[in-house]
Design a protein around this motif. Structure first.
Motif, PDB file in Angstrom:
ATOM      1  N   UNK A  54      -7.848   6.302 -15.218  1.00  0.00           N
ATOM      2  CA  UNK A  54      -9.078   6.483 -14.430  1.00  0.00           C
ATOM      3  C   UNK A  54      -9.897   5.199 -14.419  1.00  0.00           C
ATOM      4  N   UNK A  55      -9.980   4.545 -15.570  1.00  0.00           N
ATOM      5  CA  UNK A  55     -10.822   3.339 -15.653  1.00  0.00           C
ATOM      6  C   UNK A  55     -10.233   2.211 -14.806  1.00  0.00           C
ATOM      7  N   UNK A  56      -8.911   2.111 -14.810  1.00  0.00           N
ATOM      8  CA  UNK A  56      -8.274   1.093 -13.952  1.00  0.00           C
ATOM      9  C   UNK A  56      -8.618   1.340 -12.486  1.00  0.00           C
ATOM     10  N   UNK A  57      -8.666   2.631 -12.096  1.00  0.00           N
ATOM     11  CA  UNK A  57      -8.995   2.958 -10.696  1.00  0.00           C
ATOM     12  C   UNK A  57     -10.422   2.520 -10.355  1.00  0.00           C
ATOM     13  N   UNK A  58     -11.343   2.666 -11.309  1.00  0.00           N
ATOM     14  CA  UNK A  58     -12.738   2.249 -11.060  1.00  0.00           C
ATOM     15  C   UNK A  58     -12.780   0.739 -10.800  1.00  0.00           C
ATOM     16  N   UNK A  59     -12.169  -0.033 -11.682  1.00  0.00           N
ATOM     17  CA  UNK A  59     -12.217  -1.497 -11.535  1.00  0.00           C
ATOM     18  C   UNK A  59     -11.579  -1.927 -10.214  1.00  0.00           C
ATOM     19  N   UNK A  60     -10.469  -1.248  -9.878  1.00  0.00           N
ATOM     20  CA  UNK A  60      -9.755  -1.622  -8.664  1.00  0.00           C
ATOM     21  C   UNK A  60     -10.578  -1.284  -7.413  1.00  0.00           C
ATOM     22  N   UNK A  66     -12.412  -7.308 -14.863  1.00  0.00           N
ATOM     23  CA  UNK A  66     -12.143  -6.344 -15.938  1.00  0.00           C
ATOM     24  C   UNK A  66     -12.817  -6.709 -17.250  1.00  0.00           C
ATOM     25  N   UNK A  67     -13.479  -7.892 -17.314  1.00  0.00           N
ATOM     26  CA  UNK A  67     -14.186  -8.236 -18.560  1.00  0.00           C
ATOM     27  C   UNK A  67     -15.639  -7.749 -18.531  1.00  0.00           C
ATOM     28  N   UNK A  68     -15.989  -6.956 -17.527  1.00  0.00           N
ATOM     29  CA  UNK A  68     -17.358  -6.453 -17.419  1.00  0.00           C
ATOM     30  C   UNK A  68     -17.362  -4.961 -17.765  1.00  0.00           C
ATOM     31  N   UNK A  69     -17.871  -4.598 -18.968  1.00  0.00           N
ATOM     32  CA  UNK A  69     -17.744  -3.213 -19.447  1.00  0.00           C
ATOM     33  C   UNK A  69     -18.595  -2.212 -18.662  1.00  0.00           C
ATOM     34  N   UNK A  70     -18.220  -0.929 -18.778  1.00  0.00           N
ATOM     35  CA  UNK A  70     -18.874   0.143 -18.031  1.00  0.00           C
ATOM     36  C   UNK A  70     -19.793   0.959 -18.939  1.00  0.00           C
ATOM     37  N   UNK A  71     -20.731   1.690 -18.309  1.00  0.00           N
ATOM     38  CA  UNK A  71     -21.618   2.599 -19.052  1.00  0.00           C
ATOM     39  C   UNK A  71     -20.976   3.985 -19.094  1.00  0.00           C
ATOM     40  N   UNK A 113     -13.043   6.412 -26.800  1.00  0.00           N
ATOM     41  CA  UNK A 113     -13.290   5.750 -25.512  1.00  0.00           C
ATOM     42  C   UNK A 113     -12.200   4.726 -25.205  1.00  0.00           C
ATOM     43  N   UNK A 114     -11.747   4.721 -23.948  1.00  0.00           N
ATOM     44  CA  UNK A 114     -10.737   3.743 -23.535  1.00  0.00           C
ATOM     45  C   UNK A 114     -11.253   2.317 -23.774  1.00  0.00           C
ATOM     46  N   UNK A 115     -10.378   1.470 -24.294  1.00  0.00           N
ATOM     47  CA  UNK A 115     -10.723   0.047 -24.510  1.00  0.00           C
ATOM     48  C   UNK A 115     -11.119  -0.617 -23.194  1.00  0.00           C
ATOM     49  N   UNK A 116     -10.576  -0.069 -22.129  1.00  0.00           N
ATOM     50  CA  UNK A 116     -10.854  -0.671 -20.811  1.00  0.00           C
ATOM     51  C   UNK A 116     -12.307  -0.455 -20.408  1.00  0.00           C
TER      52      UNK A 116
END
Ligand code: TXA
Ligand code: MG
Length: 347
Positions: A54-60, A66-71, A113-116
């Motif tokens: 899911x997190x990869x889909x958000x970044x894409x 990908x070095x900018x973390x999410x809340x 939490x995913x490392x991504x």
């Protein structure tokens, strides 16, 4: 990733009858798809914070580095379990006082939490949004939901579902339209892992309000001088930039008008960002009143929509008034400075 069918749900935040649609949207989150939803600050693009996929889909979808973390967004305190490994004392106080609300707390990361989500950092940013649709979506999904603002990377954050549609239609599974957002700028991000709470990004909750709860509050030095690396990785990117160069003008109305006149003599199309109080003072191709100067929360509320409006009007240059750095004015000026990318004019 383009070419996905994007579902669209319209929800009235005051009518629980429309909430079955929110429940339907939550099923997509459970299936590790990504969904845009309203919060009290800006629209978020949510995905299961426990899922790498899911997190990869958000970044894409956003085209975000990908070095900018999410809340991570939660609906109830119990969801902090596993998301954070420890709750610092100041974080406890801030949560009690400001949640749900536009305040994001950086705490030591837990292991679920995913490392991504955290871009490899040992800390995680968490908030509980103060919006009935966001809270309903989070409760139905029953998962911590990672959500950056639902704009393409580099565009102003979305304060209405139509902004999300412009940026992400065909790139995400769905958009929950819950009407325009309230605060209009993103949450304040504070680091709670230091002895003194430190503001990493100014936002909806002001420094003054934080100080009333935890005493002295520091400001990340990177926010004050451009040479320093910010502790909030997102702050280093040029954000919120309209297509036309924007110049921040600290000076009289006559000075701003002269800049407009000089450009127009060269055949340029010029826009002015002002407020209701001053809009009649300027003659330009497009003059937009961004709220009222007497209440800076209205300027915050309108800001991103106004920046997008300049894009639609195809101006060559934008000149903006400046605002006092008090209260939410600090967040407004931080976003305007980013939009200006260092272009300023003063007397
Ligand atoms: O109001 C908001 O905060 C909105 C809504 C959707 O909740 N979200 C939002 O997310 O603005 P985003 O991804 O656009 O901004 C997150 C900011 C970035 O500047 C990022 O670098 C910072 O929070 N951040 C996230 N995790 C962090 C961490 N562990 N340490 C420091 N900064 C962090
Ligand atoms: Mg953002």
């Amino acid at each position: 990733m383009t070419g996905i069918k994007t579902y669209y749900w319209t929800v009235d935040e005051d009518s629980p009858e429309s909430y079955p649609q929110v429940e339907e949207a939550s099923l997509w989150i459970k299936k590790n798809e990504v969904i845009a939803f309203p919060t009290e600050t800006v629209y978020g693009l949510g995905g299961n914070a426990l899922s790498d996929e899911a997190i990869e889909k958000i970044f894409k979808a956003k085209g975000r580095p990908s070095d900018n973390p999410l809340i991570v967004h939660i609906a109830k305190r119990e969801q902090l379990q596993g998301v954070v490994s420890e709750i610092p004392e100041n974080a406890e106080k801030l949560m009690a006082h400001f949640w749900p609300g536009p305040l994001t707390l950086v705490m030591p990361k837990g292991d679920v939490v995913s490392e991504k989500v955290t871009a490899g950092l040992q800390t995680v940013a968490v908030r509980m949004p103060d919006h009935p649709v966001a809270l309903a979506l989070l409760r139905y999904a029953d998962l911590p939901v990672a959500a950056p603002s639902a704009n393409l990377s580099g565009k102003p954050s979305p304060t209405a579902a139509k902004h999300v549609y412009e940026d992400l239609d065909g790139r995400i599974a769905g958009i929950v339209d819950g009407g325009p957002t309230g605060v209009g700028v993103e949450s304040t991000v504070v680091d709670c892992t230091t002895d003194i709470v430190t503001i990493l990004r100014p936002g909806g909750v002001t420094k003054e309000e934080l100080e009333a709860v935890v005493g002295d509050v520091a400001i990340d030095p990177a926010l004050l001088s451009s040479g320093q690396a910010p502790k909030s990785p997102g702050m280093k990117y040029t954000h919120y930039a309209p297509k036309a160069p924007l110049t921040l003008v600290s000076g009289s109305q006559e000075m701003l008008q002269k800049l407009v006149n000089d450009d127009r003599k060269l055949g340029k199309k010029v826009g002015v960002l002002t407020t209701e109080e001053n809009k009649h003072a300027y003659d330009a191709d497009i003059v937009i009143a961004c709220g009222t100067r007497s209440d800076l929360s209205t300027v915050a509320n309108r800001l991103y929509d106004v920046l997008r409006a300049f894009d639609y009007s195809h101006v060559d240059n934008i000149y903006s008034e400046v605002f006092p750095q008090e209260g939410v004015g600090a967040a407004v000026m931080n976003r305007l400075e980013k939009a200006a990318g260092g272009r300023t004019a003063s007397e």
